[in-house]
Design a protein around this motif. Structure first.
Motif, PDB file in Angstrom:
ATOM      1  N   HIS A 123      34.714  43.337  46.798  1.00 54.70           N
ATOM      2  CA  HIS A 123      35.977  43.422  46.075  1.00 54.70           C
ATOM      3  C   HIS A 123      36.844  42.240  46.516  1.00 54.70           C
ATOM      4  O   HIS A 123      37.026  42.027  47.719  1.00 54.70           O
ATOM      5  CB  HIS A 123      36.700  44.735  46.378  1.00 54.70           C
ATOM      6  N   TYR A 124      37.369  41.488  45.561  1.00 55.60           N
ATOM      7  CA  TYR A 124      38.196  40.338  45.905  1.00 55.60           C
ATOM      8  C   TYR A 124      39.024  39.923  44.697  1.00 55.60           C
ATOM      9  O   TYR A 124      38.717  40.268  43.552  1.00 55.60           O
ATOM     10  CB  TYR A 124      37.337  39.161  46.388  1.00 55.60           C
ATOM     11  N   HIS A 125      40.082  39.204  44.976  1.00 57.91           N
ATOM     12  CA  HIS A 125      40.978  38.688  43.944  1.00 57.91           C
ATOM     13  C   HIS A 125      40.617  37.227  43.680  1.00 57.91           C
ATOM     14  O   HIS A 125      40.196  36.524  44.604  1.00 57.91           O
ATOM     15  CB  HIS A 125      42.428  38.803  44.443  1.00 57.91           C
ATOM     16  N   PRO A 126      40.761  36.726  42.440  1.00 52.34           N
ATOM     17  CA  PRO A 126      40.436  35.316  42.170  1.00 52.34           C
ATOM     18  C   PRO A 126      41.181  34.341  43.078  1.00 52.34           C
ATOM     19  O   PRO A 126      40.678  33.252  43.357  1.00 52.34           O
ATOM     20  CB  PRO A 126      40.853  35.129  40.704  1.00 52.34           C
ATOM     21  N   CYS A 127      42.373  34.718  43.533  1.00 56.68           N
ATOM     22  CA  CYS A 127      43.149  33.868  44.445  1.00 56.68           C
ATOM     23  C   CYS A 127      43.074  34.351  45.885  1.00 56.68           C
ATOM     24  O   CYS A 127      43.842  33.879  46.742  1.00 56.68           O
ATOM     25  CB  CYS A 127      44.606  33.821  44.005  1.00 56.68           C
ATOM     26  N   GLY A 128      42.164  35.279  46.162  1.00 58.66           N
ATOM     27  CA  GLY A 128      42.096  35.867  47.500  1.00 58.66           C
ATOM     28  C   GLY A 128      41.355  34.990  48.484  1.00 58.66           C
ATOM     29  O   GLY A 128      40.281  34.456  48.180  1.00 58.66           O
ATOM     30  N   LEU A 129      41.906  34.855  49.671  1.00 56.06           N
ATOM     31  CA  LEU A 129      41.257  34.077  50.722  1.00 56.06           C
ATOM     32  C   LEU A 129      40.182  34.887  51.440  1.00 56.06           C
ATOM     33  O   LEU A 129      39.481  34.362  52.295  1.00 56.06           O
ATOM     34  CB  LEU A 129      42.301  33.601  51.744  1.00 56.06           C
ATOM     35  N   HIS A 130      40.050  36.165  51.082  1.00 59.95           N
ATOM     36  CA  HIS A 130      39.055  37.015  51.714  1.00 59.95           C
ATOM     37  C   HIS A 130      38.450  37.963  50.680  1.00 59.95           C
ATOM     38  O   HIS A 130      38.940  38.075  49.557  1.00 59.95           O
ATOM     39  CB  HIS A 130      39.683  37.825  52.850  1.00 59.95           C
ATOM     40  N   ALA A 131      37.384  38.638  51.085  1.00 56.92           N
ATOM     41  CA  ALA A 131      36.752  39.686  50.273  1.00 56.92           C
ATOM     42  C   ALA A 131      36.585  40.929  51.128  1.00 56.92           C
ATOM     43  O   ALA A 131      36.568  40.866  52.360  1.00 56.92           O
ATOM     44  CB  ALA A 131      35.401  39.217  49.753  1.00 56.92           C
ATOM     45  N   TRP A 132      36.463  42.061  50.459  1.00 54.33           N
ATOM     46  CA  TRP A 132      36.292  43.365  51.111  1.00 54.33           C
ATOM     47  C   TRP A 132      34.908  43.864  50.734  1.00 54.33           C
ATOM     48  O   TRP A 132      34.603  44.043  49.558  1.00 54.33           O
ATOM     49  CB  TRP A 132      37.381  44.303  50.622  1.00 54.33           C
ATOM     50  N   MET A 133      34.053  44.069  51.723  1.00 48.77           N
ATOM     51  CA  MET A 133      32.681  44.485  51.442  1.00 48.77           C
ATOM     52  C   MET A 133      32.449  45.896  51.964  1.00 48.77           C
ATOM     53  O   MET A 133      32.582  46.165  53.168  1.00 48.77           O
ATOM     54  CB  MET A 133      31.673  43.529  52.090  1.00 48.77           C
ATOM     55  N   ALA A 134      32.103  46.801  51.050  1.00 54.72           N
ATOM     56  CA  ALA A 134      31.714  48.159  51.432  1.00 54.72           C
ATOM     57  C   ALA A 134      30.285  48.098  51.963  1.00 54.72           C
ATOM     58  O   ALA A 134      29.388  47.553  51.305  1.00 54.72           O
ATOM     59  CB  ALA A 134      31.808  49.086  50.230  1.00 54.72           C
ATOM     60  N   LEU A 135      30.059  48.638  53.139  1.00 55.30           N
ATOM     61  CA  LEU A 135      28.743  48.551  53.767  1.00 55.30           C
ATOM     62  C   LEU A 135      27.808  49.627  53.226  1.00 55.30           C
ATOM     63  O   LEU A 135      28.216  50.784  53.053  1.00 55.30           O
ATOM     64  CB  LEU A 135      28.875  48.705  55.278  1.00 55.30           C
ATOM     65  N   PRO A 136      26.570  49.275  52.967  1.00 50.20           N
ATOM     66  CA  PRO A 136      25.610  50.292  52.510  1.00 50.20           C
ATOM     67  C   PRO A 136      25.235  51.216  53.662  1.00 50.20           C
ATOM     68  O   PRO A 136      25.181  50.801  54.826  1.00 50.20           O
ATOM     69  CB  PRO A 136      24.408  49.449  52.062  1.00 50.20           C
ATOM     70  N   ALA A 137      25.004  52.484  53.349  1.00 49.12           N
ATOM     71  CA  ALA A 137      24.554  53.433  54.368  1.00 49.12           C
ATOM     72  C   ALA A 137      23.177  52.994  54.868  1.00 49.12           C
ATOM     73  O   ALA A 137      22.376  52.426  54.102  1.00 49.12           O
ATOM     74  CB  ALA A 137      24.487  54.836  53.769  1.00 49.12           C
TER      75      ALA A 137
END
Length: 473
Positions: free
Chosen positions: A389-403
């Motif tokens: 999950h990230y924004h086009p102008c985002g300097l970072h991303a959020w990654m949901a980890l797989p079980a």
């Protein structure tokens, strides 16, 4: 053996309430504070369950509940679902959150949200310094004490630039600050009294969590969805609690990247007006005008404040920002700033405002957007198939980890592979359980090649899965 005796035998901590006067719940908190100060209770120690301690002391469960809540408000305890109530480490920042990275010398840092390195930044700064040296009037003005709101010429210059970026505001609405974190702390310190409640997204900026904790404020989480804060959850919280201020990142939630729709913003404004909430919008994670929605101060100018900083677009070391506030709050906020530091430093403001007004900033910002787009594409290629999950102008991303990955284990294993990350824990408000996710900052590596190496290491780790011993813990 009586119920009380059985309960006492199972309690590893029993407060001596007779040493204190006043209400029982306060006596319990006072003794707790003494035992922590004396070292009888150490950070991480688990307190007895509320029912058990109530039986041991022969008081009501409500008394214990009230005491634990008061101790948590004072920063003595923290409650986490699944791990009970424990003595909090005596710190003023969120767990695992650092101002500067803890990355080792040989580690690739993906933990900090910083501007992307480029020689262009140094070249522009050198040129600006030469230009300012040729303007003795600006240099002379920067050497003098400034009014609490900040240098009037700089406020006018910044207001013009922000207005041109689609954030219309007047110079007299601005208070200049030493960066965005200073503006955040100033607003909380001046507008919210110790013990009062503030609310934010359940996952939010760790600097806000640290500021609220430092100031002794009750910080309440609002559940989120794909657009960030849920209005229905905010409504329920307002019915249960008296909230003074609501902290928002509608363009780009840190860490999840969620962005609010116009309808969501209008719903939150309607709730804020019914329950008389102040709105503090954090715009430090700067978003290009074409990707930006309507600011809260445009929707509710009478109650909304807006934070701006040059940290993500020019240079974090300048420590230059601004707080836009309603006219009714300017005097109060200015007095608060005067008590803190008299006024913000004028020389960094002179540099930042000249940078923005010169047109050079647009060149630098446009370059960063292009480089960021390339880095996001690289991330999509390297981590294809994983939930990002990230924004086009985002300097970072959020990654949901797989079980069955857990965030703490993944961060530790990544560090062993030479990649520094931050898990979800520092972003969590209150006692809610942290999601199994990590924040991946794309901007600290100086080159795309270094970023690729780090992302490929993460991909290998994801493919391997956690070690067996991590699953057995």
């Amino acid at each position: 053996m009586t119920v009380q005796q059985r309960a006492q035998s199972r309690c590893h901590w029993l407060p001596e309430l007779e040493r204190h006067s006043g209400p029982l719940y306060k006596a319990l908190v006072d003794q707790l504070a003494l035992d922590i100060a004396d070292g009888n209770l150490k950070p991480g120690d688990r307190l007895p369950p509320q029912r058990l301690l109530a039986d041991a002391l022969q008081v009501t469960v409500g008394t214990i509940t009230r005491a634990y809540r008061e101790a948590e408000r004072r920063g003595l305890l923290e409650a986490k679902i699944g791990s009970g109530t424990r003595v909090r480490a005596q710190q003023t920042e969120a767990p695992g959150f650092r101002h500067l990275s803890a990355a080792g010398q040989d580690s690739i840092d993906l933990s900090l949200s910083t501007p992307i390195e480029t020689p262009l930044r140094q070249q522009q700064l050198s040129a600006l310094m030469e230009r300012l040296a040729g303007r003795p009037d600006v240099v002379e003005a920067a050497l003098h004490y400034q009014p609490e709101q900040g240098n009037s010429a700089q406020r006018s210059s910044l207001a013009r630039w922000l207005s041109a970026q689609g954030l219309p505001m007047a110079a007299d609405e601005l208070i200049l600050t030493e960066g965005g974190q200073h503006a955040d702390f100033l607003a909380l310190q001046v507008l919210v009294r110790p013990g009062e409640a503030v609310a934010s997204d359940a996952l939010t900026y760790p600097g806000m969590i640290a500021a609220a904790r430092q100031l002794g404020l009750k910080h309440l989480p609002v559940p989120m969805d794909g657009e960030g804060m849920r209005p229905d959850a905010l409504e329920r919280l307002c019915q249960q609690q008296r909230i003074r201020l609501l902290y928002l990142m509608p363009e780009h939630n840190n860490p999840t990247g969620a962005q609010m729709s116009q309808a969501r913003r209008e719903a939150i404004v309607e709730i804020a007006r019914r329950y008389d909430l102040l709105l503090l919008e954090d715009g430090v994670q700067y978003v290009a005008p074409e990707h930006r929605g309507q600011a809260f101060y445009q929707l509710a100018p009478e109650r909304a404040l807006y934070i701006f900083s040059v940290s993500k677009i020019l240079a974090g070391g300048l420590r230059f920002g601004a707080l836009r506030a309603p006219a009714s709050l300017i005097t109060q906020l200015s007095a608060g700033l005067r008590a803190q530091c008299w006024a913000s430093s004028s020389l960094p403001g002179a540099i930042a405002c000249e940078w923005l007004a010169s047109g050079m900033a647009e060149t630098l910002i446009d370059w960063q957007w292009q480089e960021l787009a390339a880095r996001q594409q690289l991330m999509r290629e390297c981590l294809q198939g994983y939930e990002l999950h990230y924004h086009p102008c985002g300097l970072h991303a959020w990654m949901a980890l797989p079980a069955p990955w857990r965030a703490g284990d993944f961060v530790q294993r990544a560090a062993e592979r030479g990649v520094t990350l931050i898990g979800a824990e520092p972003f969590c408000v209150g006692s809610q359980p942290a999601p199994q996710a990590v924040r991946i900052c794309l901007t600290p590596p100086p080159t795309r090649d270094q970023l690729r190496v780090a992302l490929e290491r993460l991909r290998e780790l994801l493919h391997e899965g956690p070690p067996l011993k991590a699953l057995l813990v």
